[in-house]
Design a protein around this motif. Structure first.
Motif, mmCIF file in Angstrom:
data_model
loop_
_atom_site.group_PDB
_atom_site.id
_atom_site.type_symbol
_atom_site.label_atom_id
_atom_site.label_comp_id
_atom_site.label_asym_id
_atom_site.label_seq_id
_atom_site.Cartn_x
_atom_site.Cartn_y
_atom_site.Cartn_z
ATOM 1 N N LEU A 500 6.612 12.315 -1.555
ATOM 2 C CA LEU A 500 5.528 12.010 -0.618
ATOM 3 C C LEU A 500 4.288 11.515 -1.352
ATOM 4 C CD1 LEU A 500 5.851 15.049 1.826
ATOM 5 C CD2 LEU A 500 6.699 12.716 2.166
ATOM 6 N N LEU A 501 3.993 12.117 -2.491
ATOM 7 C CA LEU A 501 2.828 11.688 -3.263
ATOM 8 C C LEU A 501 3.059 10.309 -3.871
ATOM 9 C CD1 LEU A 501 1.936 15.113 -4.897
ATOM 10 C CD2 LEU A 501 0.517 13.826 -3.291
ATOM 11 N N GLY A 502 4.306 9.992 -4.192
ATOM 12 C CA GLY A 502 4.621 8.641 -4.642
ATOM 13 C C GLY A 502 4.386 7.627 -3.535
ATOM 14 N N THR A 503 4.733 8.002 -2.312
ATOM 15 C CA THR A 503 4.475 7.138 -1.159
ATOM 16 C C THR A 503 2.976 6.934 -0.966
ATOM 17 O OG1 THR A 503 6.499 7.947 -0.096
ATOM 18 C CG2 THR A 503 4.880 6.858 1.315
ATOM 19 N N ASP A 504 2.212 8.023 -1.100
ATOM 20 C CA ASP A 504 0.753 7.920 -0.987
ATOM 21 C C ASP A 504 0.186 6.994 -2.063
ATOM 22 O OD1 ASP A 504 0.891 9.703 1.105
ATOM 23 O OD2 ASP A 504 0.349 11.449 -0.111
ATOM 24 N N TYR A 505 0.745 7.074 -3.251
ATOM 25 C CA TYR A 505 0.283 6.229 -4.359
ATOM 26 C C TYR A 505 0.507 4.757 -4.043
ATOM 27 C CZ TYR A 505 0.378 4.059 -9.012
ATOM 28 O OH TYR A 505 0.175 3.242 -10.091
ATOM 29 N N LEU A 506 1.663 4.425 -3.481
ATOM 30 C CA LEU A 506 1.945 3.033 -3.126
ATOM 31 C C LEU A 506 1.075 2.570 -1.959
ATOM 32 C CD1 LEU A 506 5.835 3.094 -3.470
ATOM 33 C CD2 LEU A 506 4.173 2.163 -5.085
ATOM 34 N N ASP A 513 3.013 -0.395 4.110
ATOM 35 C CA ASP A 513 2.472 0.064 5.388
ATOM 36 C C ASP A 513 2.990 1.483 5.605
ATOM 37 O OD1 ASP A 513 1.858 0.670 7.993
ATOM 38 O OD2 ASP A 513 2.695 -1.167 8.853
ATOM 39 N N PRO A 514 2.147 2.514 5.531
ATOM 40 C CA PRO A 514 2.623 3.900 5.629
ATOM 41 C C PRO A 514 3.221 4.258 6.985
ATOM 42 C CG PRO A 514 0.227 3.818 5.712
ATOM 43 C CD PRO A 514 0.691 2.437 5.355
#
Length: 661
Positions: A500-506, A513-514
């Motif tokens: 999830l934190l990797g997704t936030d980083y991207l 687009d989250p």
């Protein structure tokens, strides 16, 4: 301007846009491309280093009978040139090895010779086919003694005549603990008959001849099955006549292959650090007289060793995964420290085959732009990899999404690494939909090489306009025992926070687009997909789970690795803490879920029983959450048949195209 003309111009513009889009996507990989890719498997360099034998996985076409890929056999000069096709489809070959007599040996089930897999050989020209074994139930693995005096092989016990007769009468019940079949070790003199040298109630998982040809090292257990293979074997030494067996290492933990030192006094083996180590990733040296064992692997090494062999009596060569790359290294057994020989770049290799003098080797190598091909290093001192084969030339005409390794701060600020693939038509400043492809295991790893296959179609998705993200969350291999064990007693916890934190980083990079994020994974990666869509439903637009876990408690009651999963992944048996096992099960969170989940599974899967997918799908339907269920006949813990691979990839494209893209 009249309305007819406006309508006509709009139609022309729409058609031009559609054609432009097709043209862009046609440059990248498609599902049809994936099912025609050929890939090098095993490689074997001849003792003098002049030739390399290799197997080639050749996909079936729509005109072939249903089945898995063919395995062809080739010989190619080590300095380049035309490869000789030794065994071609519909026959297959495996386990190529050069014998002391200079002939190429391999296993095959040649239809006009024998109905079981046996050991054959050819000369260096690929001619003069000879058969060397006649095992009643076929040969599983084999090795020649260095002096050429005998061949040893393993063979599974055949079904008894009495049992065959009972089966024919319909008394074919499967009863737990009855009719257990063991893998025996046989020794066959060059000009004699084979003799079984291990007891009837002992299962041989691996073996290796001593340099003097008088002893063999064996990895054995009284237990059978996947759990025993992974957790409960021991290393022993046995004389070639079956006498004098003695144990060298018997503590329960993961263990791998063995390699004798040239003087026969030591064994280099790969094993875990402790019982709960998720991988046999550490280098041990065992004295073959039983006087002591040493783990030579420093605890601060962030690597997973995968292959080891001796260069001389004091030096061990080994290949390792280090984060998302691979390396070849050497280490002295009488001093600390390692020396990197090559690796750490674009070439990904998992093992090597040395010549007799240990001055050159061959390897199966892949990169971001091509699957496994034959490479050689003709001088270990200079260690430059040279490519010999080019089996998929058409890939040169394809466009690939840019692939890189990235790092970010995971849970507790632990640095996490993963692989990022940008869309084929990537444009700076555009936010793209993203598909996360988590690896299985959880001790698997996504490497920065060729990473596209039917169940993980990374470049196919990049060609469809997605960012593709493959996170190596805590619990992954490639960074040593501590990192691989960092998810113990916390499955689905901080390891998933890492993702999830990797997704936030991207998202912070303004790359994705989250609101348009999906996930697709297999096995433990399938668990992640189910967990994403239930426990973290608010973060995901849609997911796909193949052979995934959905209920930890029922999984432990149906898998073929209940001890392995409990010890090296959970570090906890479910009945000692059933609350946590249930709380970390996706089906426990269905009241909080609304993310569409496509569920798929192979019906011949012993690792993750199909009931895991069937119950998840049924519960989703009862909760009226959008779902689908696809079951693939004959498929084990994966997808091996062309039609099934095509079907699954098209479903991936359609499912995400409708719900994420």
């Amino acid at each position: 301007m009249n309305m007819k003309k406006v309508t006509f111009l709009l139609l022309i513009a729409a058609l031009f846009t559609a054609l432009s889009s097709v043209q862009i996507y046609a440059q990248g990989l498609t599902a049809d491309d994936i099912v025609k890719i050929e890939s090098v498997g095993s490689v074997a360099m001849s003792p003098n280093g002049d030739h390399v034998a290799y197997t080639l996985s050749v996909p079936r076409t729509e005109d072939d009978d249903v089945g898995r890929n063919f395995s062809e056999l080739y010989i190619i000069p080590a300095d380049g040139g035309e490869a000789i096709n030794v065994i071609e489809k519909p026959n297959g070959a495996g386990s190529p090895n050069w014998g002391p007599d200079g002939r190429l040996y391999f296993t095959s089930q040649i239809s006009d010779h024998h109905n079981q897999t046996q050991v054959y050989s050819v000369n260096r020209s690929g001619e003069d086919l000879q058969k060397h074994t006649d095992a009643e139930n076929g040969v599983s693995s084999y090795q020649w003694a260095q002096d050429g005096s005998a061949i040893a092989y393993t063979s599974l016990d055949p079904v008894s005549d009495e049992q065959k007769e009972m089966d024919e009468k319909g008394f074919d019940m499967i009863v737990a603990g009855e009719n257990v079949r063991y893998m025996g070790l046989w020794v066959q003199p060059r000009d004699g008959n084979a003799t079984r040298i291990t007891p009837d109630d002992l299962y041989v998982y691996d073996f290796s001849w001593a340099p003097n040809g008088e002893q063999l090292a064996v990895r054995i257990s009284e237990k059978t099955g996947a759990d025993a293979d992974q957790m409960y074997t021991r290393y022993s030494v046995i004389n070639r006549d079956g006498s004098g067996m003695r144990d060298l290492m018997d503590q329960p933990m993961k263990k791998g292959a063995m390699s004798w030192s040239p003087d026969g006094t030591k064994l280099a083996v790969l094993a875990g650090k402790v019982y709960s180590d998720p991988l046999p990733q550490r280098l041990w040296v065992l004295n073959t007289d039983g006087s002591g064992n040493r783990d030579l692997t420093p605890d601060d090494w962030e690597m997973t060793i995968e292959w080891a062999g001796w260069q001389d009596n004091r030096t061990v060569l080994f290949t390792a995964v280090q984060r998302s790359v691979t390396t070849l290294n050497s280490m002295r057994t009488d001093r600390e420290g390692i020396t990197r020989i090559l690796g750490g770049g674009d070439e990904i290799f998992r093992g090597i085959s040395l010549n007799e003098r240990k001055t050159a080797f061959a390897a199966s190598v892949n990169t971001k732009l091509h699957p496994n091909e034959v490479y050689v290093v003709n001088n270990l001192r200079r260690a430059n990899l040279e490519r010999l084969t080019h089996h998929n030339e058409w890939l040169n005409e394809k466009e690939f999404g840019e692939q890189t390794s990235i790092t970010w701060a995971g849970a507790d600020d632990l640095e996490i690494e993963g692989i990022l693939v940008k869309p084929v038509d990537y444009r700076e400043g555009t936010r793209y939909p993203m598909i996360i492809l988590p690896h299985g295991g959880p001790e698997g790893i996504s490497l920065n090489g060729w990473n596209t296959r039917a169940l993980y179609p990374a470049q196919v998705l990049a060609n469809e306009g997605y960012v593709v993200f493959e996170p190596n969350y805590r619990g992954s291999g490639g960074r040593g025992t501590a990192f691989a064990s960092a998810n113990h007693r916390d499955l689905g916890g901080k390891e998933f926070e890492d993702v999830l934190l990797g997704t936030d980083y991207l998202d912070e990079m303004e790359l994705i687009d989250p609101e348009r994020v999906g996930m697709s994974g297999t096995s433990y990666g399938g668990y992640f997909s189910a967990w994403a869509a239930t426990r973290y439903s608010d973060r995901f637009a849609a997911t796909i789970t193949f052979a995934g876990l959905s209920n930890w408690i029922s999984f432990m009651g149906t898998t073929d690795i209940p001890h392995e999963m409990s010890v090296v992944h959970w570090d906890l048996y479910w009945f000692n803490n059933p609350g946590q096992n249930w709380e970390r099960s996706p089906v426990a969170w269905l009241n909080h879920a609304d993310t569409p989940i496509l569920v798929a599974h192979g019906l011949a899967d012993d690792r993750v029983h199909p009931e895991q997918s069937i119950q998840l799908h049924q519960f989703l339907e009862m909760k009226e959450i959008p779902t689908g269920l696809v079951l693939y006949p004959r498929e084990p813990h994966g997808l091996t048949e062309r039609a099934h691979q095509l079907d699954f990839m098209q479903r991936v494209i359609d499912w995400f195209g409708e719900r994420v893209k």
